[in-house]
Design a protein around this motif. Structure first.
Motif, PDB file in Angstrom:
ATOM      1  N   ASP A 218       0.797  -1.264   0.021  1.00  0.00           N
ATOM      2  CA  ASP A 218      -0.033   0.009  -0.051  1.00  0.00           C
ATOM      3  C   ASP A 218       0.827   1.347  -0.038  1.00  0.00           C
ATOM      4  O   ASP A 218       0.231   2.407   0.193  1.00  0.00           O
ATOM      5  CB  ASP A 218      -1.039   0.151   1.219  1.00  0.00           C
ATOM      6  N   GLU A 219       2.312   1.152  -0.141  1.00  0.00           N
ATOM      7  CA  GLU A 219       3.031   2.154  -0.137  1.00  0.00           C
ATOM      8  C   GLU A 219       2.483   3.148  -1.408  1.00  0.00           C
ATOM      9  O   GLU A 219       2.220   2.871  -2.578  1.00  0.00           O
ATOM     10  CB  GLU A 219       4.618   1.891  -0.217  1.00  0.00           C
ATOM     11  N   THR A 220       3.081   4.457  -1.287  1.00  0.00           N
ATOM     12  CA  THR A 220       2.866   5.460  -2.307  1.00  0.00           C
ATOM     13  C   THR A 220       4.123   5.473  -2.896  1.00  0.00           C
ATOM     14  O   THR A 220       5.387   5.195  -2.784  1.00  0.00           O
ATOM     15  CB  THR A 220       2.561   6.985  -1.633  1.00  0.00           C
ATOM     16  N   ILE A 221       4.253   6.301  -4.260  1.00  0.00           N
ATOM     17  CA  ILE A 221       5.150   6.411  -5.170  1.00  0.00           C
ATOM     18  C   ILE A 221       6.379   7.219  -4.357  1.00  0.00           C
ATOM     19  O   ILE A 221       7.607   6.948  -4.552  1.00  0.00           O
ATOM     20  CB  ILE A 221       4.907   7.049  -6.449  1.00  0.00           C
ATOM     21  N   VAL A 222       5.820   8.345  -3.529  1.00  0.00           N
ATOM     22  CA  VAL A 222       6.867   8.965  -2.817  1.00  0.00           C
ATOM     23  C   VAL A 222       7.672   8.204  -1.847  1.00  0.00           C
ATOM     24  O   VAL A 222       8.899   8.316  -1.570  1.00  0.00           O
ATOM     25  CB  VAL A 222       6.182  10.125  -1.903  1.00  0.00           C
ATOM     26  N   ASP A 223       7.020   7.298  -1.078  1.00  0.00           N
ATOM     27  CA  ASP A 223       7.767   6.220  -0.305  1.00  0.00           C
ATOM     28  C   ASP A 223       8.692   5.338  -0.847  1.00  0.00           C
ATOM     29  O   ASP A 223       9.723   5.218  -0.450  1.00  0.00           O
ATOM     30  CB  ASP A 223       6.477   5.192   0.447  1.00  0.00           C
ATOM     31  N   SER A 224       8.286   4.739  -2.005  1.00  0.00           N
ATOM     32  CA  SER A 224       9.310   4.170  -2.878  1.00  0.00           C
ATOM     33  C   SER A 224      10.709   4.894  -3.333  1.00  0.00           C
ATOM     34  O   SER A 224      11.762   4.507  -3.446  1.00  0.00           O
ATOM     35  CB  SER A 224       8.669   3.371  -4.015  1.00  0.00           C
ATOM     36  N   VAL A 225      10.315   6.102  -3.993  1.00  0.00           N
ATOM     37  CA  VAL A 225      11.224   6.906  -4.597  1.00  0.00           C
ATOM     38  C   VAL A 225      12.380   7.293  -3.138  1.00  0.00           C
ATOM     39  O   VAL A 225      13.463   7.030  -3.497  1.00  0.00           O
ATOM     40  CB  VAL A 225      10.656   8.204  -4.980  1.00  0.00           C
ATOM     41  N   GLY A 226      11.685   7.370  -1.918  1.00  0.00           N
ATOM     42  CA  GLY A 226      12.551   7.698  -0.900  1.00  0.00           C
ATOM     43  C   GLY A 226      13.473   6.563  -0.411  1.00  0.00           C
ATOM     44  O   GLY A 226      14.803   6.683  -0.163  1.00  0.00           O
ATOM     45  N   ARG A 227      12.869   5.402  -0.456  1.00  0.00           N
ATOM     46  CA  ARG A 227      13.652   4.429  -0.150  1.00  0.00           C
ATOM     47  C   ARG A 227      14.828   4.014  -1.426  1.00  0.00           C
ATOM     48  O   ARG A 227      16.075   3.545  -0.786  1.00  0.00           O
ATOM     49  CB  ARG A 227      12.748   2.777  -0.093  1.00  0.00           C
ATOM     50  N   VAL A 228      14.773   4.256  -2.625  1.00  0.00           N
ATOM     51  CA  VAL A 228      15.689   3.905  -3.690  1.00  0.00           C
ATOM     52  C   VAL A 228      16.654   5.008  -3.527  1.00  0.00           C
ATOM     53  O   VAL A 228      18.038   4.495  -3.466  1.00  0.00           O
ATOM     54  CB  VAL A 228      14.785   4.088  -4.891  1.00  0.00           C
ATOM     55  N   ALA A 229      15.991   6.299  -3.142  1.00  0.00           N
ATOM     56  CA  ALA A 229      17.182   7.430  -3.010  1.00  0.00           C
ATOM     57  C   ALA A 229      18.189   7.049  -1.794  1.00  0.00           C
ATOM     58  O   ALA A 229      19.426   7.661  -1.785  1.00  0.00           O
ATOM     59  CB  ALA A 229      16.555   8.727  -2.488  1.00  0.00           C
ATOM     60  N   ALA A 230      18.071   6.144  -0.808  1.00  0.00           N
ATOM     61  CA  ALA A 230      18.658   6.037   0.387  1.00  0.00           C
ATOM     62  C   ALA A 230      19.742   4.824   0.084  1.00  0.00           C
ATOM     63  O   ALA A 230      20.699   4.713   0.894  1.00  0.00           O
ATOM     64  CB  ALA A 230      18.024   5.493   1.444  1.00  0.00           C
ATOM     65  N   LEU A 231      19.815   4.214  -1.371  1.00  0.00           N
ATOM     66  CA  LEU A 231      20.244   2.976  -1.504  1.00  0.00           C
ATOM     67  C   LEU A 231      21.941   3.364  -1.916  1.00  0.00           C
ATOM     68  O   LEU A 231      22.021   4.294  -2.638  1.00  0.00           O
ATOM     69  CB  LEU A 231      19.781   1.953  -2.294  1.00  0.00           C
ATOM     70  N   ARG A 232      22.786   2.517  -1.229  1.00  0.00           N
ATOM     71  CA  ARG A 232      24.143   2.692  -2.185  1.00  0.00           C
ATOM     72  C   ARG A 232      24.441   1.718  -3.077  1.00  0.00           C
ATOM     73  O   ARG A 232      24.690   0.292  -2.310  1.00  0.00           O
ATOM     74  CB  ARG A 232      25.110   2.810  -1.104  1.00  0.00           C
ATOM     75  N   GLY A 233      24.962   1.846  -4.131  1.00  0.00           N
ATOM     76  CA  GLY A 233      25.443   0.913  -5.014  1.00  0.00           C
ATOM     77  C   GLY A 233      24.051  -0.009  -5.704  1.00  0.00           C
ATOM     78  O   GLY A 233      24.394  -1.073  -5.949  1.00  0.00           O
ATOM     79  N   LEU A 234      23.091   0.621  -6.150  1.00  0.00           N
ATOM     80  CA  LEU A 234      22.124  -0.118  -6.549  1.00  0.00           C
ATOM     81  C   LEU A 234      22.337  -0.252  -8.119  1.00  0.00           C
ATOM     82  O   LEU A 234      22.678   0.701  -9.023  1.00  0.00           O
ATOM     83  CB  LEU A 234      20.521   0.579  -6.661  1.00  0.00           C
TER      84      LEU A 234
END
Length: 287
Positions: A218-234
């Motif tokens: 049920d997450e929003t696109i904003v939630d998902s974008v924020g999680r991707v922005a935190a990743l190192r080395g994707l």
């Protein structure tokens, strides 16, 4: 509320491991700020698209999608990318579906039209770009719109466009996957165009699999974008596979199965995990 016919995924936040390396807060906020700047720049590009030719439009749109990947710290690795080159005829491009980044990756290699859920039109950046590309939207409220969507898709393919479709119908975590639904493959048969399977796989720089980019539950696109922005080395791998002529299949179900099997040749580890999950679910039901 979606019609029961439409596929649903069992994936939710429990599928997210949360063990991936992450960047610091300064880098994270810089990435998010940079994406906002890409949004603003994309709107400035809009008047220019009407002034340049087809090649110019394709180049500009590709740069916007590549900029999204760059600002989010995602490394794109492409194999078989020549298969997405202009071919003077239509093609149905199908891929497994995990994240909003799927749309970005395919268009970063070759901008094209898409069949997408209607709500994507309201997404920032992606919604505007996907709509500007002439996408065919499908409504999930019922089945009545499906026949019209397939008919419209057939027309677009016959006219010579490459169109991206995610036949799983919804997003999965990446370790588990859905079946390729056959409905949209009818358009390739009716339009007399090939199907081009594309396998997308997310991993971290050290080679480990990750579910962090998944857009699930049920997450929003904003939630998902924020999680991707935190990743190192994707890292996002794009594997463009051999095309399938529609005449090779007896019907749309067989054509869908052939495309799914082709994608599975790349995503074998994920498929093994999925089979184990299904076996566990079956065992629990039989208890």
């Amino acid at each position: 509320m979606s019609h029961p016919w439409f596929p649903t995924s069992p994936c939710g936040t429990g599928c997210l491991s949360g063990r991936e390396d992450q960047v610091g807060p300064v880098r994270r906020w810089w990435r998010l700020t940079a994406v906002v700047l890409v949004v603003l720049a994309s709107f400035l590009v809009l008047p220019v698209l009407a002034l340049v030719g087809a090649r110019g439009r394709e180049w500009l749109v590709r740069q916007v999608f590549r900029s999204v990947l760059l600002t989010m710290g995602v490394r794109l690795e492409v194999s078989g990318g020549d298969g997405l080159a202009a071919r003077g005829r239509g093609a149905l491009v199908v891929n497994n579906h995990t994240s909003w980044l799927d749309i970005v990756a395919v268009n970063a290699v070759r901008p094209m039209r898409a069949v997408a859920k209607k709500d994507i039109a309201s997404w920032p950046v992606l919604g505007w770009l996907v709509s500007a590309a002439g996408s065919v939207y499908v409504h999930r409220e019922g089945l009545r719109s499906l026949a019209g969507t397939v008919a419209r898709l057939t027309e677009v393919l016959r006219a010579g466009s490459m169109v991206n479709v995610t036949p799983e119908g919804t997003t999965w975590c990446g370790l588990t996957r859905g079946r390729f639904r056959p409905a949209m493959f009818q358009a390739a048969i009716d339009g007399g165009v090939p199907v081009l399977p594309v396998a997308l796989r997310f991993r971290m720089r050290d080679g480990s699999a990750t579910t962090a980019p998944a857009f699930i539950g049920d997450e929003t696109i904003v939630d998902s974008v924020g999680r991707v922005a935190a990743l190192r080395g994707l890292v996002l791998e794009v594997h463009v596979l051999d095309e399938l002529a529609p005449g090779r299949a007896a019907d749309r179900r067989e054509l869908a199965a052939m495309a799914e099997a082709a994608v599975n040749t790349v995503l074998t580890p994920a498929r093994t995990h999925q089979n184990a999950l299904r076996a566990a679910e079956t065992a629990s039901l039989n208890q």
